[in-house]
Design a protein around this motif. Structure first.
Motif, PDB file in Angstrom:
ATOM      1  N   ALA A 261       0.840  -1.210   0.000  1.00 28.69           N
ATOM      2  CA  ALA A 261       0.000   0.000   0.000  1.00 28.69           C
ATOM      3  C   ALA A 261       0.873   1.257   0.000  1.00 28.69           C
TER       4      ALA A 261
ATOM      5  N   GLU B 286       1.261   3.875  -3.241  1.00 29.45           N
ATOM      6  CA  GLU B 286       0.555   5.134  -2.946  1.00 29.45           C
ATOM      7  C   GLU B 286       0.857   6.243  -3.963  1.00 29.45           C
TER       8      GLU B 286
ATOM      9  N   THR C 284      -6.406   3.860  -3.826  1.00 25.01           N
ATOM     10  CA  THR C 284      -6.323   2.438  -3.482  1.00 25.01           C
ATOM     11  C   THR C 284      -5.500   2.246  -2.216  1.00 25.01           C
ATOM     12  N   ALA C 285      -4.416   2.983  -2.123  1.00 24.82           N
ATOM     13  CA  ALA C 285      -3.574   2.863  -0.931  1.00 24.82           C
ATOM     14  C   ALA C 285      -4.386   3.225   0.312  1.00 24.82           C
TER      15      ALA C 285
ATOM     16  N   ILE D  90      -6.824   0.386   1.182  1.00 24.82           N
ATOM     17  CA  ILE D  90      -6.170  -0.763   1.841  1.00 24.82           C
ATOM     18  C   ILE D  90      -5.894  -0.403   3.308  1.00 24.82           C
TER      19      ILE D  90
END
Ligand code: ME8
Length: 657
Positions: A447, A451, A457-458, A461
């Protein structure tokens, strides 16, 4: 000691263009670098903005009956909005119309003049208004601008010159001592050879138009737009009072189109003003769509919004930097974006997150258990930081993503090999805890590493595994133990390739506005006319069955809409090269018209990118265009030129043919 700051810039974009994939590419790359250096714990300054002076803007504003500033006030917002949608976190957005910038440019010119590097002369050259560039006769291609291929004007005007020629040796010396300055390496010889051929002094003022910064030495003149624009990289720091902290710039990111300005003119200006030179100017490759450069005037756009809307900002960010080595050119396609989205983001990363979440939820009550780590997953995760950093320093983003995905796949493989479901069945609690603990930590590292590319998305997560993204210094294997795992959400829901067909239908039609310049009866068919039409860049002949509906005089002079990529055909012995669009019902017919547009203007729906490939009549018939409120629609989108919606005075639901 290594410097703990990092300064990265994008070009400042001309605001009269619509932000497209090309602009996004540079800006995403800058954002990725900025985020990476923040993760390294550095203080970062990331600058972008808009380049708002020049004749092109002056003319465009006049056409819209606005002042240039009113005009640019409207347009710069489009860039800010696009960057917001793309999760771009810049530290400042400079506009060359900012008062501080204008003052700084004048001060810089005064400094250069004090150095004896400015003199009054006369400039004669071939000027391309859209590119704001003078060309020599030798540089022209078929008498036209070598960059945009449009007509140039031979201009002669009194102008102040900058003694660029004086800096030839100093520049060559700097290139030699700082081999990273001209990046990528593959671009070095081209620039160095051109500089070795000799540098001509540069005209840096204009009198032929008004929209620019007043030239400080002579108010009849305004500052040449490039001298003005390049200075933004320092005027912004001066405004933010952080010049000492961030200058010299670590990386100026530019497209290869503007390498010369950044690798020759800009450092020469700085040498003259006695300012340290930037460390690196990196010119990346060029995106095309079907081999054509993206530009508004050519109507050849990949509208950013469509890609962001369908695939999300993260997927587009990932795709652009993964698909091509940064220095090379490439062709954008939705098919390639779709493949990478489903396979790499969906199958590799998305599934890994789901699997680890499911394991922790099912076997460990949703808490990351304490356990001994799998040493290989741990050491590979830790090692990855240095390996990634190496590629960040050389701007090899695709290689960084390659090794990162290698790690992601190795974690997936580890789960397959360990078979945690069997460990559970056999009550191997300690081994099971190791799998859950190690894969969760591997994910936390992943993650952080992704980033910069995929910030949303990071964050997702991090939320799922109850941690906060942090700098690498504070990232420690083991930090997730006893943390709660939250409900899993699919990160990249599969998108079927058919989704693209939505837009492909209309994209098969290359529709343009044409003026009917002459109409004659068809020699062999009493219901047909043979018309000559003007398509802006070419004239063509089309045959159409309009005799029952209008006289030749009524037809002549109309701004019609023509399907330009229809296979030419002979109609009763006369060649027809294209087909006009019209609506017909109950014995009445109405032409599809664009009265305010110019011949050659493209007719599209928002977000579409018309193909130039030839199609046959059957294909055309399959694409349904209908009338609503006297406008023409494809699905729920209006057909438009850049100035207006096209018209057809027929009842709603009339089919266009
Ligand atoms: O040149 N592929 O502004 P601009 C990749 N105002 N990158 C592309 C691209 C493409 N097809 N099209 C554009 C100017 N770009 C000046 C700059 S700086 C002091 C002044 C990107 O709006 C690429 O970074 O024409 C290119 O250099 C830049 O947009 C040009 O933007």
């Amino acid at each position: 000691m290594t410097k703990n700051t990092f300064y990265v810039t994008t070009p400042i974009y001309y605001p009269n263009d619509i932000p497209h994939i090309g602009h996004a590419y540079t800006t995403i790359a800058a954002d990725v670098l900025s985020r990476w250096h923040k993760l390294l714990g550095k203080k970062v300054f990331f600058l972008t903005g808009t380049d708002e002076h020049g004749e092109k803007i002056e003319l465009a504003a006049k056409e819209k009956k606005m002042t240039p500033l009113e005009f640019t006030n409207q347009l710069e917002k489009r860039f800010r909005e696009a960057w917001k949608k793309l999760e771009i976190e810049f530290d400042d957005f400079i506009r060359t119309t900012d008062e501080h910038h204008k003052k700084y440019v004048q001060e810089l010119i005064t400094k250069v003049n004090d150095k004896g590097d400015i003199y009054l002369g006369e400039y004669e050259g071939y000027y391309c208004v859209p590119c704001e560039t003078y060309w020599t006769e030798l540089q022209l291609i078929d008498g036209n601008c070598p960059e945009c291929k449009r007509v140039v004007q031979l201009l002669k005007e009194e102008s102040y010159f900058f003694r660029l020629s004086k800096y030839q040796d100093k520049l060559l010396d700097y290139y030699k001592k700082n081999p990273e300055f001209i990046s990528p390496k593959s671009r070095q010889s081209e620039i160095i050879n051109r500089v070795k051929e000799g540098l001509k002094d540069l005209s840096i003022s204009r009198t032929s138009f008004k929209w620019g910064i007043p030239f400080p030495l002579d108010t009849k003149h305004i500052v040449y737009v490039w001298f003005d624009a390049l200075t933004n990289y320092i005027s912004a720091l001066d405004k933010n009072k952080n010049f000492d902290e961030f200058w010299p710039c670590d990386v100026h990111l530019v497209g290869k189109d503007i390498s010369w300005f950044h690798k020759v003119i800009w450092p020469a200006m700085l040498l003259s003003a006695g300012i340290e030179l930037p460390k690196m100017v990196y010119s990346h490759g060029w995106w095309t769509v079907e081999g054509e450069k993206m530009s508004k005037s050519k109507g050849n756009f990949v509208i950013l919004d469509q890609a962001i809307e369908e695939y999300g900002a993260d997927a587009l960010r990932y795709f652009l930097l993964r698909e091509l080595p940064f220095g090379l050119d490439g062709n954008f396609s939705f098919k390639a974006l779709n493949d990478r989205y489903n396979n790499e983001l969906g199958n590799d990363l998305g599934n890994l997150v789901m699997r680890v979440n499911a394991l922790a939820t099912k076997y460990c009550d949703g808490i990351i258990p304490q356990a001994s780590a799998n040493k290989k997953l741990e050491s590979d995760a830790l090692k990855l930081q240095n390996e990634l950093n190496k590629y960040y320093n050389t701007l090899e983003f695709n290689k960084a993503l390659d090794i990162l995905w290698g790690y992601i796949r190795s974690v997936n493989k580890y789960i397959n090999d360990e078979k945690p479901w069997e460990l559970a069945k056999n009550n191997k609690t300690a081994e099971l805890a190791t799998v859950v603990n190690s894969t969760a930590h591997a994910l936390a590292y992943i993650a952080h590493y992704i980033e910069p590319f995929t910030p949303l998305t990071a964050r997702k997560i991090a939320e799922q595994f109850s941690f906060k993204l942090t700098t690498f210094k504070d990232l420690k294997w083991g930090f997730l133990e006893n943390k709660k795992v939250n409900k899993a959400t699919a990160l990249f829901a599969r998108i079927e390739a058919k989704k693209q067909e939505k837009i492909e239908g209309i994209e098969l039609l290359n529709l343009k506005v044409a003026k009917v310049i002459d109409v004659k009866p068809h020699p062999n068919a009493e219901k047909l006319y043979t018309a000559q039409i003007d398509l802006g860049t070419e004239k063509r002949q089309i045959v159409s069955g309009l005799v029952d509906y209008m006289s030749a005089d009524e037809f002549k002079g109309q701004n019609i809409v023509v399907l330009t990529n229809l296979k030419p055909a002979k109609l009763r012995g006369v060649e027809s090269n294209g087909m006009l669009l019209a609506g017909e019902t109950s014995g009445k017919l109405s032409l599809v018209l664009a009265p305010k547009s110019k011949p050659g203007d493209q007719v599209t729906i928002e977000g579409s990118n018309p193909s130039t490939a030839q199609i046959d009549f059957k294909t055309f018939q399959k694409i349904k265009l209908t009338v609503k409120n006297n406008k023409v629609y494809y699905k729920d989108k209006e057909l438009k030129t850049k100035t207006e919606s096209v018209q057809c005075n027929m009842p709603d639901n009339t089919k266009i043919s």
